[in-house]
Design a protein around this motif. Structure first.
Motif, PDB file in Angstrom:
ATOM      1  N   ARG A 115      46.577  45.965  40.744  1.00 35.84           N
ATOM      2  CA  ARG A 115      46.132  47.172  40.041  1.00 35.84           C
ATOM      3  C   ARG A 115      44.611  47.151  39.932  1.00 35.84           C
ATOM      4  O   ARG A 115      43.984  46.088  39.864  1.00 35.84           O
ATOM      5  CB  ARG A 115      46.750  47.258  38.654  1.00 35.84           C
ATOM      6  N   ILE A 116      44.025  48.332  39.922  1.00 38.58           N
ATOM      7  CA  ILE A 116      42.580  48.499  39.814  1.00 38.58           C
ATOM      8  C   ILE A 116      42.312  49.664  38.870  1.00 38.58           C
ATOM      9  O   ILE A 116      42.981  50.707  38.962  1.00 38.58           O
ATOM     10  CB  ILE A 116      41.934  48.803  41.193  1.00 38.58           C
ATOM     11  N   VAL A 117      41.344  49.509  37.991  1.00 38.83           N
ATOM     12  CA  VAL A 117      40.931  50.606  37.113  1.00 38.83           C
ATOM     13  C   VAL A 117      39.439  50.836  37.313  1.00 38.83           C
ATOM     14  O   VAL A 117      38.637  49.911  37.124  1.00 38.83           O
ATOM     15  CB  VAL A 117      41.227  50.314  35.633  1.00 38.83           C
ATOM     16  N   VAL A 118      39.073  52.049  37.698  1.00 39.05           N
ATOM     17  CA  VAL A 118      37.675  52.434  37.885  1.00 39.05           C
ATOM     18  C   VAL A 118      37.313  53.396  36.759  1.00 39.05           C
ATOM     19  O   VAL A 118      38.032  54.374  36.515  1.00 39.05           O
ATOM     20  CB  VAL A 118      37.462  53.110  39.261  1.00 39.05           C
ATOM     21  N   LYS A 157      42.884  55.097  38.546  1.00 41.93           N
ATOM     22  CA  LYS A 157      43.727  53.900  38.520  1.00 41.93           C
ATOM     23  C   LYS A 157      44.473  53.747  39.844  1.00 41.93           C
ATOM     24  O   LYS A 157      45.064  54.704  40.341  1.00 41.93           O
ATOM     25  CB  LYS A 157      44.724  53.999  37.362  1.00 41.93           C
ATOM     26  N   TYR A 158      44.442  52.549  40.415  1.00 38.41           N
ATOM     27  CA  TYR A 158      45.183  52.215  41.634  1.00 38.41           C
ATOM     28  C   TYR A 158      46.327  51.272  41.263  1.00 38.41           C
ATOM     29  O   TYR A 158      46.111  50.277  40.565  1.00 38.41           O
ATOM     30  CB  TYR A 158      44.283  51.506  42.645  1.00 38.41           C
ATOM     31  N   SER A 159      47.527  51.549  41.741  1.00 39.90           N
ATOM     32  CA  SER A 159      48.678  50.673  41.491  1.00 39.90           C
ATOM     33  C   SER A 159      49.387  50.394  42.806  1.00 39.90           C
ATOM     34  O   SER A 159      49.714  51.323  43.548  1.00 39.90           O
ATOM     35  CB  SER A 159      49.654  51.328  40.504  1.00 39.90           C
ATOM     36  N   ALA A 178      39.892  44.680  38.329  1.00 47.21           N
ATOM     37  CA  ALA A 178      41.053  44.543  39.216  1.00 47.21           C
ATOM     38  C   ALA A 178      41.818  43.278  38.867  1.00 47.21           C
ATOM     39  O   ALA A 178      41.239  42.277  38.420  1.00 47.21           O
ATOM     40  CB  ALA A 178      40.599  44.517  40.672  1.00 47.21           C
ATOM     41  N   GLU A 179      43.136  43.336  39.068  1.00 48.23           N
ATOM     42  CA  GLU A 179      43.998  42.181  38.851  1.00 48.23           C
ATOM     43  C   GLU A 179      44.834  41.958  40.103  1.00 48.23           C
ATOM     44  O   GLU A 179      45.425  42.884  40.641  1.00 48.23           O
ATOM     45  CB  GLU A 179      44.939  42.423  37.662  1.00 48.23           C
ATOM     46  N   SER A 180      44.860  40.706  40.574  1.00 47.00           N
ATOM     47  CA  SER A 180      45.766  40.322  41.652  1.00 47.00           C
ATOM     48  C   SER A 180      46.615  39.168  41.141  1.00 47.00           C
ATOM     49  O   SER A 180      46.478  38.742  39.987  1.00 47.00           O
ATOM     50  CB  SER A 180      44.980  39.915  42.896  1.00 47.00           C
ATOM     51  N   LYS A 181      47.494  38.642  41.967  1.00 39.13           N
ATOM     52  CA  LYS A 181      48.326  37.519  41.531  1.00 39.13           C
ATOM     53  C   LYS A 181      47.469  36.306  41.170  1.00 39.13           C
ATOM     54  O   LYS A 181      47.811  35.523  40.290  1.00 39.13           O
ATOM     55  CB  LYS A 181      49.319  37.146  42.624  1.00 39.13           C
ATOM     56  N   ASP A 183      35.861  41.686  38.056  1.00 41.57           N
ATOM     57  CA  ASP A 183      35.115  42.705  37.313  1.00 41.57           C
ATOM     58  C   ASP A 183      33.837  43.041  38.063  1.00 41.57           C
ATOM     59  O   ASP A 183      33.151  42.148  38.580  1.00 41.57           O
ATOM     60  CB  ASP A 183      34.766  42.208  35.907  1.00 41.57           C
ATOM     61  N   LEU A 184      33.534  44.329  38.120  1.00 41.10           N
ATOM     62  CA  LEU A 184      32.315  44.796  38.785  1.00 41.10           C
ATOM     63  C   LEU A 184      31.660  45.818  37.868  1.00 41.10           C
ATOM     64  O   LEU A 184      32.330  46.734  37.372  1.00 41.10           O
ATOM     65  CB  LEU A 184      32.654  45.400  40.147  1.00 41.10           C
ATOM     66  N   ARG A 185      30.364  45.650  37.628  1.00 41.35           N
ATOM     67  CA  ARG A 185      29.659  46.589  36.742  1.00 41.35           C
ATOM     68  C   ARG A 185      28.287  46.905  37.322  1.00 41.35           C
ATOM     69  O   ARG A 185      27.600  46.027  37.842  1.00 41.35           O
ATOM     70  CB  ARG A 185      29.511  45.977  35.346  1.00 41.35           C
ATOM     71  N   LEU A 186      27.902  48.160  37.219  1.00 34.84           N
ATOM     72  CA  LEU A 186      26.610  48.622  37.712  1.00 34.84           C
ATOM     73  C   LEU A 186      25.729  48.977  36.525  1.00 34.84           C
ATOM     74  O   LEU A 186      26.110  49.806  35.690  1.00 34.84           O
ATOM     75  CB  LEU A 186      26.805  49.846  38.621  1.00 34.84           C
TER      76      LEU A 186
END
Length: 392
Positions: free
Chosen positions: A17-20, A34-36, A82-85, A90-93
């Motif tokens: 999952r990814i949250v932007v 959100k990506y799932s 983002a979370e993977s197994k 984390d990415l921040r600008l």
């Protein structure tokens, strides 16, 4: 601009999952993306959900398109998690454009159900004795869902869920045995059987006192539906012959339903609901031709250059005007995805509930309609009806 190497690291981690979030511009209506990760019948893809204040838009992309999609999305946002197994990313600008990136190993591997087919708890469950769903061919005689009608089963449940969400706070006031009765009008009911399903839902599942009236233009439809209601023993459900435009109803109205009323018939249904001071309105518009026939952009001529673009934009403008007029008249209004667009392009539902809305918000809603009409110079029936009746 986010360096591609960071995007590559995110993709290589095979995120679940990814949250932007954190739009760079205040004018960006999409607040979060959100990506799932989903998998079904061996196919792996990502479901993308784009959240505005009032709506959620969905689309699916293949696993191999994730990198390109993230590159495009991150041009407009400042944060990503983002979370993977195995990893947490984390990415921040920063305001000055500096990129802060971290990729940490998970102490405990996370597990997320990626199946599209996980069991959902429906309000209308298999095994229930719902005569209308059996006659419609959605249920077998023993109450099992017919495989080929599963999409129809989900659509009907989705509509019931939308209504259920709004009556939770009032259902106890209309319980059987009380003196209060919920009055519902269904415009353009046809032979869809949804009216019968709703009657079952209110009386058998919610145990409420309801009186439902269905309205249609075809006498054979009305006669047929009244016969079916009698067969089912639904004594507070009746059907009448009549036109939405000019229909007279003497009793109070609590809820108005209008599904796929063609073109301006939806406007007349909403207008009548407003005049009757209905507490709740549920409308799925259909065939919005009116604005498409009259639209004349002042400066945005590109809208009318291509027929299919003008048609689709006109339909969206129509429902935007309707929603804003409802808000200007004191209804909390949402435009919701009724069903998956893959099953039908007529997938927007207008849900409006009478509530306390500030005069400032009412004025703003109406001014937005006026600005839209000024730019596109169109005619719109609900606007005209309310204007002529001095409601707005």
């Amino acid at each position: 601009m986010i360096d591609k190497e960071y995007i590559d690291q995110i993709v290589e981690a095979q995120p679940l999952r990814i949250v932007v979030s954190g739009p760079k511009s205040k004018e960006n209506e999409i607040l979060k993306v959100k990506y799932s990760l989903k998998s079904s019948t061996g196919k792996v893809e990502y479901q993308i959900e784009k959240f505005t204040k009032k709506q959620v838009f969905h689309e699916n992309i293949g696993e191999d398109s994730l990198g390109q999609s993230l590159e495009e999305v991150m041009e407009d946002y400042k944060q990503l998690s983002a979370e993977s197994k195995n990893y947490s990313i984390d990415l921040r600008l920063s305001k000055k454009g500096k990129v802060f990136f971290s990729k940490k190993s998970q102490k405990n591997q996370i597990k997320i159900n990626t199946s599209h087919n996980k069991k959902k708890n429906y309000i209308l469950e298999e095994g229930m004795d719902i005569p209308a769903l059996k006659d419609l061919g959605v249920f077998t005689k023993d109450g099992k869902v017919v495989n080929s009608r599963y999409d129809k089963y989900k659509q009907i449940n989705r509509f019931v869920e939308l209504i259920d969400h709004e009556i939770k706070n009032i259902s106890e006031d209309y319980q059987k045995g009380s003196d209060k009765c919920l009055h519902i009008l269904d415009f353009g009911c046809g032979k869809s059987y949804l009216t019968f399903v709703l009657y079952y839902y209110f009386t058998e599942i919610k145990n409420m006192n309801v009186k439902i009236t269905g309205l249609d233009l075809k006498k054979d439809v009305i006669d047929y539906c009244n016969d079916v209601a009698e067969k089912y023993g639904y004594d507070q459900l009746r059907f009448e012959l009549g036109d939405i435009n000019g229909y007279k109803y003497e009793n109070k109205v609590d809820m108005v339903i209008s599904l796929h009323a063609c073109d301006t018939a939806t406007d007349y249904a909403i207008y009548n609901a407003i005049k009757w001071k209905a507490k709740m309105i549920f409308s799925v518009p259909c065939c919005q031709h009116e604005i498409n026939a009259s639209i004349r952009p002042s400066s945005l001529n590109i809208i009318s250059r291509y027929g299919i673009i003008q048609e689709r934009v006109s339909a969206l403008l129509t429902d935007s005007v309707r929603a804003n007029i409802l808000e200007a008249l004191g209804y909390k209004t949402q435009l919701l995805e009724f069903i998956d667009i893959a099953h039908s392009p007529k997938n927007l539902l207008i849900r409006a509930v009478k509530t306390n809305i500030s005069q400032e918000k009412k004025a703003k809603s109406l001014s937005e309609v006026e600005a839209l009409r000024s730019e596109f110079n169109f005619d719109q029936t609900l606007y005209k009806l309310c204007k002529d009746d001095h409601l707005i």
